[in-house]
Design a protein around this motif. Structure first.
Motif, PDB file in Angstrom:
ATOM      1  N   PHE A 106      -6.085  -0.443 -25.729  1.00 56.45           N
ATOM      2  CA  PHE A 106      -4.758  -1.071 -25.791  1.00 56.45           C
ATOM      3  C   PHE A 106      -4.126  -0.983 -24.411  1.00 56.45           C
ATOM      4  N   GLU A 107      -3.208  -1.883 -24.120  1.00 53.33           N
ATOM      5  CA  GLU A 107      -2.709  -2.082 -22.763  1.00 53.33           C
ATOM      6  C   GLU A 107      -2.088  -0.826 -22.153  1.00 53.33           C
ATOM      7  N   SER A 108      -1.406  -0.046 -22.953  1.00 55.78           N
ATOM      8  CA  SER A 108      -0.705   1.125 -22.413  1.00 55.78           C
ATOM      9  C   SER A 108      -1.575   2.375 -22.367  1.00 55.78           C
ATOM     10  N   GLN A 109      -2.870   2.240 -22.725  1.00 56.25           N
ATOM     11  CA  GLN A 109      -3.756   3.402 -22.729  1.00 56.25           C
ATOM     12  C   GLN A 109      -3.934   3.953 -21.319  1.00 56.25           C
ATOM     13  N   ARG A 110      -3.855   5.259 -21.207  1.00 57.72           N
ATOM     14  CA  ARG A 110      -4.096   5.899 -19.910  1.00 57.72           C
ATOM     15  C   ARG A 110      -5.599   6.033 -19.698  1.00 57.72           C
ATOM     16  N   LEU A 111      -6.093   5.457 -18.622  1.00 58.94           N
ATOM     17  CA  LEU A 111      -7.513   5.493 -18.315  1.00 58.94           C
ATOM     18  C   LEU A 111      -7.841   6.766 -17.540  1.00 58.94           C
ATOM     19  N   VAL A 112      -8.878   7.467 -17.974  1.00 59.31           N
ATOM     20  CA  VAL A 112      -9.328   8.681 -17.279  1.00 59.31           C
ATOM     21  C   VAL A 112     -10.622   8.362 -16.547  1.00 59.31           C
ATOM     22  N   LEU A 113     -10.604   8.558 -15.256  1.00 56.83           N
ATOM     23  CA  LEU A 113     -11.735   8.189 -14.410  1.00 56.83           C
ATOM     24  C   LEU A 113     -12.252   9.400 -13.648  1.00 56.83           C
ATOM     25  N   LEU A 114     -13.553   9.479 -13.479  1.00 60.54           N
ATOM     26  CA  LEU A 114     -14.170  10.467 -12.595  1.00 60.54           C
ATOM     27  C   LEU A 114     -14.814   9.745 -11.436  1.00 60.54           C
ATOM     28  N   GLU A 115     -14.340  10.015 -10.219  1.00 58.52           N
ATOM     29  CA  GLU A 115     -14.973   9.490  -9.013  1.00 58.52           C
ATOM     30  C   GLU A 115     -15.913  10.571  -8.505  1.00 58.52           C
ATOM     31  N   LEU A 128      -5.281   4.181  -7.580  1.00 57.83           N
ATOM     32  CA  LEU A 128      -4.042   4.832  -8.006  1.00 57.83           C
ATOM     33  C   LEU A 128      -2.812   4.001  -7.655  1.00 57.83           C
ATOM     34  N   GLU A 129      -2.887   3.304  -6.512  1.00 61.05           N
ATOM     35  CA  GLU A 129      -1.780   2.424  -6.129  1.00 61.05           C
ATOM     36  C   GLU A 129      -1.700   1.197  -7.029  1.00 61.05           C
ATOM     37  N   ASP A 130      -2.868   0.691  -7.405  1.00 63.46           N
ATOM     38  CA  ASP A 130      -2.933  -0.568  -8.148  1.00 63.46           C
ATOM     39  C   ASP A 130      -2.665  -0.387  -9.641  1.00 63.46           C
ATOM     40  N   ASP A 131      -2.993   0.784 -10.163  1.00 65.52           N
ATOM     41  CA  ASP A 131      -2.903   1.021 -11.604  1.00 65.52           C
ATOM     42  C   ASP A 131      -2.125   2.307 -11.857  1.00 65.52           C
ATOM     43  N   LEU A 132      -0.899   2.172 -12.331  1.00 64.54           N
ATOM     44  CA  LEU A 132      -0.042   3.339 -12.534  1.00 64.54           C
ATOM     45  C   LEU A 132      -0.401   4.127 -13.782  1.00 64.54           C
ATOM     46  N   ASN A 133      -1.268   3.567 -14.625  1.00 61.18           N
ATOM     47  CA  ASN A 133      -1.627   4.228 -15.873  1.00 61.18           C
ATOM     48  C   ASN A 133      -3.073   4.714 -15.834  1.00 61.18           C
ATOM     49  N   ILE A 134      -3.383   5.463 -14.779  1.00 60.85           N
ATOM     50  CA  ILE A 134      -4.734   5.979 -14.593  1.00 60.85           C
ATOM     51  C   ILE A 134      -4.652   7.418 -14.094  1.00 60.85           C
ATOM     52  N   PHE A 135      -5.577   8.249 -14.578  1.00 61.39           N
ATOM     53  CA  PHE A 135      -5.715   9.611 -14.066  1.00 61.39           C
ATOM     54  C   PHE A 135      -7.122   9.749 -13.516  1.00 61.39           C
ATOM     55  N   VAL A 136      -7.245  10.322 -12.307  1.00 65.90           N
ATOM     56  CA  VAL A 136      -8.533  10.389 -11.626  1.00 65.90           C
ATOM     57  C   VAL A 136      -8.931  11.838 -11.355  1.00 65.90           C
ATOM     58  N   TYR A 137     -10.124  12.203 -11.831  1.00 64.66           N
ATOM     59  CA  TYR A 137     -10.798  13.403 -11.350  1.00 64.66           C
ATOM     60  C   TYR A 137     -11.667  12.964 -10.174  1.00 64.66           C
ATOM     61  N   ALA A 138     -11.570  13.684  -9.067  1.00 65.35           N
ATOM     62  CA  ALA A 138     -12.312  13.291  -7.859  1.00 65.35           C
ATOM     63  C   ALA A 138     -13.028  14.502  -7.302  1.00 65.35           C
ATOM     64  N   CYS A 139     -14.335  14.397  -7.129  1.00 65.34           N
ATOM     65  CA  CYS A 139     -15.086  15.525  -6.574  1.00 65.34           C
ATOM     66  C   CYS A 139     -15.994  15.061  -5.457  1.00 65.34           C
ATOM     67  N   ASP A 140     -16.311  15.981  -4.568  1.00 71.07           N
ATOM     68  CA  ASP A 140     -17.234  15.675  -3.478  1.00 71.07           C
ATOM     69  C   ASP A 140     -18.011  16.931  -3.106  1.00 71.07           C
ATOM     70  N   PHE A 141     -19.197  16.703  -2.551  1.00 67.98           N
ATOM     71  CA  PHE A 141     -20.077  17.768  -2.079  1.00 67.98           C
ATOM     72  C   PHE A 141     -19.439  18.524  -0.916  1.00 67.98           C
ATOM     73  N   SER A 142     -18.678  17.806  -0.097  1.00 63.58           N
ATOM     74  CA  SER A 142     -18.107  18.359   1.125  1.00 63.58           C
ATOM     75  C   SER A 142     -16.721  18.943   0.878  1.00 63.58           C
ATOM     76  N   PRO A 143     -16.524  20.239   1.104  1.00 63.18           N
ATOM     77  CA  PRO A 143     -15.184  20.821   0.966  1.00 63.18           C
ATOM     78  C   PRO A 143     -14.174  20.176   1.910  1.00 63.18           C
ATOM     79  N   ARG A 144     -14.628  19.783   3.103  1.00 61.01           N
ATOM     80  CA  ARG A 144     -13.733  19.165   4.073  1.00 61.01           C
ATOM     81  C   ARG A 144     -13.229  17.809   3.561  1.00 61.01           C
ATOM     82  N   ALA A 145     -14.112  17.039   2.927  1.00 63.29           N
ATOM     83  CA  ALA A 145     -13.699  15.755   2.373  1.00 63.29           C
ATOM     84  C   ALA A 145     -12.639  15.951   1.292  1.00 63.29           C
TER      85      ALA A 145
END
Length: 305
Positions: A106-115, A128-145
């Protein structure tokens, strides 16, 4: 390492950029006329076939073990050298992957994404700028990144959770609730993982993905220009190479990728080569780029019973 202002050939593109879009101010001018999706692999010229057939010697086992051991350090050094200036923001993801908008019930559903493999946030911040109804988990191999992500002015803990993670050894469930993610993006990430460990990464991702959830994949394809420009002394294995900076890259065939995902319990939705030509107008050079763009879903409870 990015090209300097004095470098005028495309030779270093074969070994330097770990992703397809570079954004360094010093990068030579490129234009991209368009792209074509196809189910067939690119046909090589006789010269290219001869070049590949001449690649027999592999990097020594000792050096390969050293590269595996120092993989995180090499990526951390990459981000130390290039900070946040190397890659362009990926504003194309919603165009290429309509699921980032259309998979809501449904349109107001909050989307959960893993990058998975977020780098410095070139994909997540445009989303995140384009879609205000999204939550992102973001991980990377590099601690500096990951630190660069957290320092970005657009980073907001209410909408994004960034953390360091080795997808092949660290359980994602330490930071992401099991079965909570709607969409996983794997964009120019799996190619940097040793082929023997790719299944471990996919199994890890599967644990946090909802039944019916989808993995959006884009990475280097078989016979990409970058693959053909590696020297023989850079070959680690079949379709697997090391760059001058110690980071590694695998080049996927659609058959290998489909088998990899299917053996990890996913179902294929789409799996195509993306062909395009990158043109350097100044030098009159045109090189063929090949990427693999695919979608895989985790079967729902009714599908897997």
């Amino acid at each position: 390492m990015a090209l300097s202002k004095n470098e005028s050939s495309l030779d270093d593109i074969k070994i330097t950029p770990p992703q397809e879009e570079v954004g360094s101010k010093d990068q030579i001018p490129l234009c991209v006329p368009g792209q074509t999706k196809t189910s067939a692999a690119r046909v090589l010229t006789e010269e290219e076939l001869d070049r590949l057939s001449g690649e027999r010697a592999l990097v020594s086992d000792f050096k390969q073990m050293k590269l595996e051991k120092e993989a995180q350090k090499n990526w951390d050094l990459f981000y130390k050298r290039n900070t946040t200036n190397f890659f362009k923001d990926r504003h194309w993801t919603t165009r290429e992957f309509e699921e980032l908008k259309a998979c809501r019930e449904f349109e107001s559903q909050r989307l959960v994404l893993l990058e998975a493999g977020c780098g410095v946030g070139n994909c997540i911040f445009p989303l995140l700028e384009d879609d205000l109804n999204i939550f992102v988990y973001a991980c990377d191999f590099s601690p500096r990144a990951v630190e660069f992500v957290k320092k970005n002015p657009l980073y907001c803990p209410e909408r994004c959770c960034a953390f360091q993670c080795d997808l092949t050894t660290d359980d994602l469930r330490a930071n992401v609730p099991e079965g909570s993610v709607d969409v996983v993006t794997l964009i120019f990430v799996l190619s940097a993982v040793h082929p023997d460990k790719m299944k471990l990464a996919l199994q890890n991702i599967s644990r946090v993905l909802k039944p019916g959830g989808i993995v959006l994949f884009r990475d280097y394809g078989l016979y990409d220009h970058a693959m053909l420009r590696f020297k023989g002394s850079s070959k680690l294995g079949e379709n697997f190479y090391v760059r001058q900076d110690g980071t590694r890259s695998y080049f996927f065939s659609k058959e290998f990728l489909a088998e990899l995902f299917e053996e990890t319990g996913f179902q294929s939705v789409a799996n195509d080569y993306v062909l395009r030509e990158t043109v350097n107008k100044k030098e009159g050079l045109c090189v063929p780029r090949v990427f693999l763009q695919s979608k895989f879903t985790k079967p729902g409870q009714s599908d897997s019973s």
